[in-house]
Design an enzyme around this catalytic site. Structure first.
Site, PDB file in Angstrom:
ATOM      1  N   HIS A   1      -0.307   4.601   7.288  1.00 29.32           N
ATOM      2  CA  HIS A   1       0.188   5.274   6.094  1.00 29.32           C
ATOM      3  C   HIS A   1       0.444   6.759   6.289  1.00 29.32           C
ATOM      4  O   HIS A   1      -0.381   7.458   6.900  1.00 29.32           O
ATOM      5  CB  HIS A   1      -0.839   5.107   4.954  1.00 29.32           C
ATOM      6  CG  HIS A   1      -1.217   3.692   4.713  1.00 29.32           C
ATOM      7  ND1 HIS A   1      -2.381   3.143   5.198  1.00 29.32           N
ATOM      8  CD2 HIS A   1      -0.573   2.702   4.060  1.00 29.32           C
ATOM      9  CE1 HIS A   1      -2.447   1.870   4.845  1.00 29.32           C
ATOM     10  NE2 HIS A   1      -1.356   1.567   4.155  1.00 29.32           N
TER      11      HIS A   1
ATOM     12  N   ASP B   1      -3.382   7.702   8.322  1.00 31.20           N
ATOM     13  CA  ASP B   1      -4.140   6.747   9.139  1.00 31.20           C
ATOM     14  C   ASP B   1      -3.160   5.970  10.013  1.00 31.20           C
ATOM     15  O   ASP B   1      -2.032   6.400  10.210  1.00 31.20           O
ATOM     16  CB  ASP B   1      -5.020   5.839   8.259  1.00 31.20           C
ATOM     17  CG  ASP B   1      -4.191   4.963   7.321  1.00 31.20           C
ATOM     18  OD1 ASP B   1      -2.952   4.857   7.511  1.00 31.20           O
ATOM     19  OD2 ASP B   1      -4.780   4.383   6.385  1.00 31.20           O
TER      20      ASP B   1
ATOM     21  N   SER C   1       0.799  -1.232   0.000  1.00 33.76           N
ATOM     22  CA  SER C   1       0.000   0.000   0.000  1.00 33.76           C
ATOM     23  C   SER C   1       0.828   1.277   0.000  1.00 33.76           C
ATOM     24  O   SER C   1       0.296   2.343  -0.294  1.00 33.76           O
ATOM     25  CB  SER C   1      -0.927   0.013   1.222  1.00 33.76           C
ATOM     26  OG  SER C   1      -0.175  -0.141   2.404  1.00 33.76           O
TER      27      SER C   1
END
Ligand SMILES: *[C@@H]1O[C@H](CO)[C@@H](O)[C@H](O)[C@H]1NC(C)=O
Ligand SMILES: *[C@@H]1O[C@H](CO)[C@@H](O)[C@H](O)[C@H]1NC(C)=O
Ligand SMILES: *[C@@H]1O[C@H](CO)[C@@H](O)[C@H](O)[C@H]1NC(C)=O
Ligand SMILES: *[C@@H]1O[C@H](CO)[C@@H](O)[C@H](O)[C@H]1NC(C)=O
Ligand SMILES: *[C@@H]1O[C@H](CO)[C@@H](O)[C@H](O)[C@H]1NC(C)=O
Length: 357
Positions: A336, A333, A45
């Site tokens: 990330h 978050d 991600s």
């Protein structure tokens, strides 16, 4: 445009002369662009720009609220590592692999992004393709002549491994004790993957070293985002140490195979996310001019432990809270960086990225 800024940056540091223009060579009497033309991306991600299925986190508001203004599959409010690396190379961010049949084929000339959020070198909790499968997809594209040999040799690969293997391992085993021996398997598999990417003809490879896992909000939440976990940070150190050692060994092995590959020693670049995260966090702590503002605290968090950023309950009730100024945050978050965070990290990766040009 990004390139001009980098040039300026370089000029300020080195006092400018044309010999400091690494992406321009004056061979054959004229100016010839030698900078990489394409970017191929593998991993998780930190690098995914839209591959994961539409149910995943990056496809829900408020993800994407800064850029492009709506959820785009990026795990951030805006740009992520891939976008910054592409802009450094002066090319458009490569299209996600899963969009390949739906986009204008000319867009694929910038390369492709095979990264899927949640994945690792081994299978993780996510049901998305692991890095081996991602490289299989890339290999098929090469075999189908989507890219020529020459295309590949003037390409860069970005490989992101941010720790999903370790999260999955800890979940399955319930503790961290066996983690050090597992690190060796992860590094061996990662190095094997890098060799495969190189073997398919990609000119240069940038691979991330682990960010400080112990400082991720996911981990620091137990101390109200005040204290990094030294256990998790020592996992990071072990991983990064072994990565460096293995890549040195790889270079030594290759140089023993003869002078046929003079560029091989510069073809592998480590993007040290550990020192870049630490430097960026320190920078933001001082830049805000407000020492009570804690950069370890994420911008978007679930209202209680069971919820995460982007979670919406019955009747559209938001089960998350958002900070007032995402543009000054480091973490978006629990895992990330925000766009601002990535931008700060990127500013500390310039000297490594220059070795890709
Ligand atoms: C694809 O993009 C190119 C360049 O922007 C454009 O010239 C071409 O018409 C587009 N093709 C299609 C099928 O839209
Ligand atoms: C990656 O996934 C494939 C397909 O599910 C699986 O066969 C393979 O064993 C996995 N590779 C690794 C290194 O875990
Ligand atoms: C957390 O950090 C604070 C201040 O930095 C320190 O006083 C405290 O002892 C730390 N707590 C733990 C559990 O390490
Ligand atoms: C280097 O070569 C040795 C001997 O062939 C081999 O055992 C080792 O795995 C190689 N290391 C890497 C990182 O490729
Ligand atoms: C500093 O940050 C704290 C916590 O975010 C906030 O409550 C306070 O108002 C800020 N002070 C200034 C001067 O911006």
């Amino acid at each position: 445009m990004e390139k001009q800024r980098d040039l300026l940056f370089l000029c300020l540091v080195l006092s400018c002369s044309s010999s400091f223009l690494p992406w321009v060579s004056s061979s054959e009497g004229g100016l010839e662009k030698v900078s990489p033309q394409r970017l191929f991306v593998f991993g998780d991600s930190y690098a995914d720009t839209g591959n994961t299925e539409k149910l995943s986190g990056g496809w829900h508001p408020p993800y994407g609220s800064t850029f492009p203004g709506e959820p785009s599959g990026r795990f951030s409010d805006g740009l992520v590592l891939t976008d910054y690396v592409a802009s450094f190379l002066g090319i458009e961010s490569p299209q996600p692999y899963t969009w390949r049949n739906d986009v204008n084929k000319t867009l694929l000339q910038h390369g492709m992004n095979f990264a899927f959020g949640g994945t690792g070198v081994f299978d993780t909790m996510a049901r998305e393709p692991n890095m081996t499968t991602q490289i299989d997809y890339f290999q098929s594209s090469v075999e189908q002549n989507v890219y020529t040999k020459h295309d590949l040799s003037s390409s860069v690969a970005l490989v992101s491994l941010a720790g999903n293997d370790y999260a999955a391992f800890t979940m399955k085993n319930g503790n961290q004790e066996e983690l050090p021996s597992f690190i060796t398997s992860v590094i061996d598999q990662l190095v094997y993957n890098l060799k495969r990417i190189k073997g398919l003809g990609v000119g240069k490879i940038a691979v991330t070293a682990l960010e400080p896992l112990g400082c991720l909000p996911q981990i620091t939440t137990v101390s109200s985002f005040k204290n990094c976990s030294s256990n998790w940070n020592s996992i990071t150190r072990l991983h990064n140490h072994q990565l460096r050692r293995s890549l040195q060994e790889l270079k030594k092995n290759e140089s023993m195979m003869g002078p046929s590959s003079p560029s091989s020693s510069s073809a592998l670049v480590i993007l040290d996310l550990h020192s870049a995260f630490v430097s960026a966090l320190n920078m933001l702590r001082h830049q805000s001019g407000n020492l009570s503002e804690n950069p370890l605290k994420p911008c978007c968090v679930g209202v209680t432990e069971g919820y995460s950023c982007g979670n919406v309950g019955d009747k559209g009730v938001k089960n998350y809270v958002l900070c007032n100024h995402p543009e000054t945050s480091f973490f978006w978050d629990n895992i990330h960086p925000s766009q601002n965070g990535w931008h700060a990290v990127y500013s500390f990766l310039h000297s490594s990225l220059h070795r890709l040009l």
